[in-house]
Write a protein that holds these residues in place. Structure first.
Motif, short mmCIF file in Angstrom:
data_model
loop_
_atom_site.label_atom_id
_atom_site.label_comp_id
_atom_site.label_asym_id
_atom_site.label_seq_id
_atom_site.Cartn_x
_atom_site.Cartn_y
_atom_site.Cartn_z
N SER A 81 0.81 -1.22 0.00
CA SER A 81 0.00 0.00 0.00
C SER A 81 0.84 1.28 0.00
N LYS A 82 2.16 1.15 -0.13
CA LYS A 82 2.98 2.36 -0.17
C LYS A 82 3.31 2.70 -1.62
N THR A 83 3.58 3.96 -1.87
CA THR A 83 3.99 4.40 -3.20
C THR A 83 5.33 3.76 -3.55
N GLN A 84 5.39 3.15 -4.74
CA GLN A 84 6.56 2.36 -5.12
C GLN A 84 7.63 3.16 -5.86
N PHE A 85 7.18 4.06 -6.74
CA PHE A 85 8.15 4.78 -7.58
C PHE A 85 7.88 6.28 -7.57
N PRO A 86 7.93 6.90 -6.41
CA PRO A 86 7.63 8.33 -6.35
C PRO A 86 8.63 9.17 -7.15
N ASP A 87 9.88 8.71 -7.25
CA ASP A 87 10.88 9.48 -7.99
C ASP A 87 10.58 9.52 -9.47
N ASN A 88 9.71 8.59 -9.91
CA ASN A 88 9.34 8.54 -11.32
C ASN A 88 7.95 9.16 -11.53
#
Length: 981
Positions: free
Chosen positions: A888-895
């Protein structure tokens, strides 16, 4: 008027004070006003007759019309009576009448009412709190104090000042016809604690209370309304038991005591009713017990006192005995005249009358009548029935529930997947609120047996019950009040006995606890709940207790023969499943929540954005709103019910294969760094091979968004290719798409081939794709060796009790319980009803992880609450906490990708009206939306759950008004606003 320090502190330190012996006798507060300037000024204006009149309460009604009103006005104007006691009517009329009567009075009138269990005892449209017998089971006396506070607030709002309560009779006679359920029970200590708590709650808010019925009406088998009861106990017994609560309440500072109509030879050998007995009232109550407060008679129209006594004459006798206030005087002029005669004869002095009149006037000043203002009647019902008052009622009922048996910890129910449950409501012909609430937790088959059910009816039910391994029986009352009586047929009594002897039975008794003695062997029941009364709230609460929505710690306030003793009661820990309650119970503002959600739903319906829908809101594991709105279709009259099923569309993605993958991940059978080809060898030599599931489930695997599989079945002329569809089913065409459209058995392979051959996007960035979700059921089957539907039912839906969460619902549910979706004139040439809306999912036989699930909001919420609890629900762990936090956490926030694994997340940057969630949704929140107009979302930060179901695609998917109105996220924001308020 400022609340004195003594009583202000009483509320704060109530629990300590109730458990300690009163160190010093407290005098009634109002006594300090006996010689006040205001009382002096009023006394100077009163004639001797008018001073007598101050001692009289006349019965008034707010439902008897103009003639009755004029009769009361005449008594107010001509006789100058001291006050009124109100009986039946409604609060608004009563308040208006009291204003009129006060306007006509030269001296402000005192207003009284019997509100033992709240205004609902006398007035319609008001709250009835539990009867005192039920309150006697409550272990937290602070709740009783709060009830006193709330009752005081309501009493004052209707223009009144005295509540003729609490009843502190020790009910030690099960056959008592007049006290019984009105008593806190048979334990004098418990009765005293509850009486003091209730009294202080009211008097701390300047409502005078009156302990009744002195010297104790608990051990009688005669109703003093109909005859004069006789109590033959010796003085020692009366002093140590019956009078004990009165003594303690007097020492605690109670303002009033009501005297009963009783013949008590040990206290007065003349045989006169205690109301007319000087030895009892003056000798014992005043002199021995030292009571200086207001002494009030029981109603002077009751047969227990009127037999052999004429109206007016009987009132005089009551005054001579030592009473200060006469309740329900039937002949006011004669009563005044008779008292005047008594003064002339020297039987009583004018000075004594004056002292009593001063006492009544002192009460009037204490309650604020020296600065009288008319009662406001606007919005009075809203004021009386506040959310806080409603919640308190529910809390009191919950706290009263008493579990008398719980063999093998049957309560609360666990392992729902192993239970086949039937309920039987005994004593009713229609489905009860009890049964309706049981059905919120899982599938329960309901039966009813009327009071007079005969052998044939009972045998039919018994035969049906053989198909179930758990029977939940509710024994209901047949009267408004929980009297000590049973009207069930002999056959029904035998039926209850048979149930009790089974090892798979739960019995809930919505009746007086004394009734337990009327059922043979009921004490043998594996799980037995005493509920005390048959209100709708009580029925709701018992059902919630059974399934673990709430706890129980009530103790039996009376003995039930040899079966159970006072003080019996087992603690049952709840909180494992949903509690269905009010917003205030979860710290939310119901007015903000209900008004905003109702408004937004009605706006969407009126704008034809949706025909209808369901909304469910839960906070802290408590369902605080669950409503159905509108119609199934714009063109029909079928109203949406809370039990109706909706097509969940893409919400299926997080509700079907995803929980399966998380469980398999816990078991090290599924890896996020593995690819599709690791589980489906068919994909080994495809461009999808080696792409890890972490990227796929986060929609960052370069997959195409979707493939219109159905278009590949068409010829150029629009007809179907010969090897795709037929109008009738056969071994080669077994997959039903519509009533007259059947798909080739091998077409699923073509769908897989299309996914396999589909090109990849050039850049690895966030792009929503449903392709893998068509494959996930097969992947789950490949890993588990088990049919996909069987697996998710067995491991999730059945255990959760989510019995409407299903594929292809028309096989199990009638169509009038399934909400239709689009009129499909592109592919199926049909209106879609009972089958999945998504074209790809229906071509998979209706079973896909991309779409296909149906459910009502309540059952879907159970799955979502399990997610919100990070993998636990109903006392069982489904998924590891660490796993759910990972998925349930954001996996690729840097993208610039907001997505979790399967789950949607809030936008990384808020986008105003274009945002995918409410502005206040936390970054920890997660959920999903669906094409048909659905949304589910949970927020761990606020422990908040939201389910929105609709069929916005009806009549066509081109209807995008729901998006333009932004209804779903606006409702979600309303939830946060309700928390802030």
């Amino acid at each position: 008027m400022k609340t004195p320090i003594l009583f202000a502190m009483a509320g704060l330190f109530l629990s300590l004070q109730l458990n300690a012996q009163t160190a010093e006798k407290a005098e009634p507060e109002f006594l300090k006003y006996q010689n006040s300037k205001w009382v002096d000024s009023i006394m100077k204006t009163l004639t001797p007759n008018e001073r007598i009149a101050q001692l009289i309460l006349v019965a008034a009604y707010s439902n008897r019309g103009e003639e009755h009103k004029q009769e009361i006005l005449k008594l107010v104007k001509k006789q100058k009576i001291g006050g009124l006691i109100f009986f039946q009517g409604d609060p608004e009329s009563q308040a208006e009448l009291m204003n009129d009567y006060q306007q006509a009075a030269e001296v402000p009138l005192i207003g009284a009412i019997d509100a033992e269990w709240g205004l609902g005892m006398r007035l319609d449209s008001t709250i009835s709190y539990p009867f005192q017998m039920a309150l006697g089971a409550v272990q937290d006396d602070e709740l009783i104090y709060k009830m006193g506070e709330e009752v005081a607030r309501q009493v004052k709002r209707t223009g009144l000042h005295i509540n003729l309560a609490p009843v502190v009779d020790v009910n030690n006679n099960p056959n008592n016809p007049v006290i019984n359920y009105r008593s806190f029970g048979e334990d004098k200590q418990n009765v005293t604690r509850k009486g003091i708590a209730y009294m202080r709650g009211m008097q701390d808010h300047n409502v005078l209370t009156s302990a009744k019925h002195f010297p104790g009406h608990g051990d009688t088998d005669t109703d003093s309304h109909k005859a004069l009861p006789q109590i033959n106990h010796p003085f020692e017994r009366l002093d140590s038991l019956e009078m004990y609560p009165f003594r303690e309440l007097i020492d605690a500072g109670i303002g009033g005591v009501m005297v009963a109509h009783l013949n008590i030879p040990a206290l007065d050998s003349t045989g006169v009713p205690s109301t007319l007995s000087k030895p009892i009232i003056t000798g014992i109550l005043k002199d021995s017990l030292g009571f200086n407060g207001l002494i009030i008679t029981d109603a002077m129209n009751m047969k227990g006192v009127t037999t052999g006594n004429e109206p007016g004459v009987v009132d005089k006798k009551a005054i001579l005995a030592g009473n200060d206030l006469l309740e329900f005087t039937e002949d006011v002029p004669r009563a005044i005249a008779e008292v005047r005669k008594a003064i002339k004869k020297g039987l009583i002095t004018q000075k004594e009358i004056d002292a009593r009149a001063r006492k009544v006037l002192a009460v009037k000043q204490w309650v604020g009548l020296n600065e009288y203002e008319p009662t406001r009647t606007e919005n009075i019902l809203k004021y009386l029935n506040t959310p806080g008052a409603v919640l308190l009622n529910r809390q009191l009922v919950e706290a009263s529930l008493t579990v008398l048996k719980n063999e093998n910890n049957l309560l609360p129910l666990e392992n729902l997947d192993e239970l086949k449950i039937a309920s039987v409501s005994i004593g009713t012909e229609e489905e009860t609120v009890f049964q309706e609430t049981l059905g919120l937790y899982t599938d329960v088959k309901h039966f009813q047996l009327a009071v007079d059910a005969g052998e044939e009816e009972i045998e039919a039910v018994e035969e049906a019950l053989e198909n179930y391994n758990l029977v939940i029986a509710g024994i209901h009352d047949q009267s408004k009040y929980p009297r000590n009586s049973v009207k069930l047929s002999e056959d029904l009594l035998d039926f209850v006995e048979d149930l009790a002897e089974n090892d798979n039975t739960i019995i809930s008794l919505f009746k007086n606890p004394y009734v337990l003695t009327r059922f043979d062997d009921i004490e043998e029941t594996p799980a037995l709940i005493e509920a005390y009364q048959d209100s709708e709230i009580t029925q709701e609460m018992v059902a919630q207790l059974i399934f673990g929505g709430i706890s129980a710690n009530g103790k039996l306030p009376v003995s039930a023969g040899d079966k159970f003793k006072a003080g019996d009661g087992l603690e049952v820990e709840g909180g494992i499943r949903f509690k269905y309650t009010t917003p205030e119970d979860a710290g939310m503002n119901s007015e903000v929540l209900y008004s905003r959600v109702d408004s937004l739903m009605n706006e969407a319906i009126n704008a034809k954005a949706i025909p209808g829908g369901q909304v469910l809101v839960a906070k802290d594991g408590k369902v605080v709103m669950y409503k159905a709105y509108g119609l199934h279709k714009y063109s029909d009259t079928i109203k949406v019910e809370k039990t109706d099923l909706y097509d969940l569309a893409s919400v299926t993605k997080i509700s079907s294969a995803l929980p399966a993958l998380m469980k398999l991940y816990d078991e090290d059978k599924f890896e996020l760094e593995a690819g599709i080809d690791d589980y489906l060898p068919y994909f080994r030599h495809s461009n999808k091979a080696g792409i890890p599931f972490r990227q796929i489930l986060a929609h960052q695997a370069r997959f195409k968004p979707w493939i219109p599989y159905w278009k590949n079945t068409l010829r150029k002329n629009g007809s179907f290719r010969w090897n795709t569809f037929k109008k009738d089913s056969s071994a080669r065409f077994p997959v039903q798409v519509s009533e007259d459209l059947w798909l080739h058995r091998n077409y699923k392979k073509k769908i897989f081939r299309a996914i396999k051959k589909s090109p990849l996007e050039k850049e690895a960035k966030y792009k929503y794709s449903g392709l893998v979700f068509y494959l996930l059921p097969s992947i789950v089957e490949e890993i588990t060796g088990e049919d996909f539907r069987t697996y998710i039912n067995r491991n999730f839906y059945d255990k959760l009790g989510a019995t409407t969460l299903t594929y292809n619902p028309s096989g199990d549910f009638p169509l009038d319980r399934i909400v239709p979706t689009e009129s499909d004139f592109l592919f199926r040439q049909k209106s879609i009803h009972g089958r999945v809306h998504d074209e790809g999912a229906i071509m998979m036989g209706g079973v896909s992880a991309n779409a296909g699930l149906f459910a009502n909001a309540n059952d879907l919420a159970k799955l979502m609450q399990m997610y919100l609890n990070y993998g636990e629900y109903g006392g069982e762990r489904y998924i590891a906490e660490t796993t759910l936090k990972e998925f349930s956490k954001t996996q690729f926030p840097d993208n610039d990708n907001r997505r979790g694994l399967g789950f949607d997340k809030p936008n990384l940057k808020y986008k105003g009206e274009d945002n995918n969630t409410a502005k206040d949704a936390s970054k920890d929140s997660f959920g999903h939306t669906g094409f048909t107009g659905t949304m589910v979302w949970v927020d761990p930060k606020e422990d908040l759950l939201y389910v929105f179901l609709s069929n916005r695609v009806l009549p066509t998917r081109e209807n995008t008004r729901l998006y333009k109105l932004n209804t779903r996220t606006q409702i979600q924001q309303a939830l946060y606003d309700a928390i802030k308020k």
